[in-house]
Write a protein that holds these residues in place. Sequence first.
Motif, PDB file in Angstrom:
ATOM      1  N   SER A  36      39.295  36.246 -72.940  1.00  0.00           N
ATOM      2  CA  SER A  36      38.186  35.595 -72.246  1.00  0.00           C
ATOM      3  C   SER A  36      36.995  35.684 -73.187  1.00  0.00           C
ATOM      4  O   SER A  36      36.946  36.544 -74.064  1.00  0.00           O
ATOM      5  CB  SER A  36      37.894  36.276 -70.903  1.00  0.00           C
ATOM      6  N   LYS A  38      32.510  34.653 -73.644  1.00  0.00           N
ATOM      7  CA  LYS A  38      31.252  34.132 -73.104  1.00  0.00           C
ATOM      8  C   LYS A  38      30.781  32.929 -73.907  1.00  0.00           C
ATOM      9  O   LYS A  38      30.179  32.027 -73.380  1.00  0.00           O
ATOM     10  CB  LYS A  38      30.191  35.220 -73.110  1.00  0.00           C
ATOM     11  N   GLY A  39      31.070  32.941 -75.189  1.00  0.00           N
ATOM     12  CA  GLY A  39      30.664  31.833 -76.049  1.00  0.00           C
ATOM     13  C   GLY A  39      31.677  31.662 -77.163  1.00  0.00           C
ATOM     14  O   GLY A  39      32.178  32.640 -77.695  1.00  0.00           O
TER      15      GLY A  39
END
Length: 78
Positions: A36, A38-39
């Motif tokens: 996963s 965030k950016g």
Amino acid sequence: MCLWSPRYSSSFSIPGYHFHFISKDRAKGGHVLDCSAKGLRVGIQTLFEYDVRLPEAGSFLKENLAVDTTRISKEPSS
């Protein structure tokens, strides 16, 4: 890095999307089983031809490459 391979390539690749990683210092790498973020920074390159070089000697030549990799579990083994 992500590769997409067609279903007919199952004897030498994993059909569909197949992700790898390499560390920033290029000392470590391997398969990505889950992630996963965030950016992300993404780049795309489309290839219609690539060269697969297989060993010409040794135990590789005795392996059964007719394995259907589409049935291999994507869950990590314990």
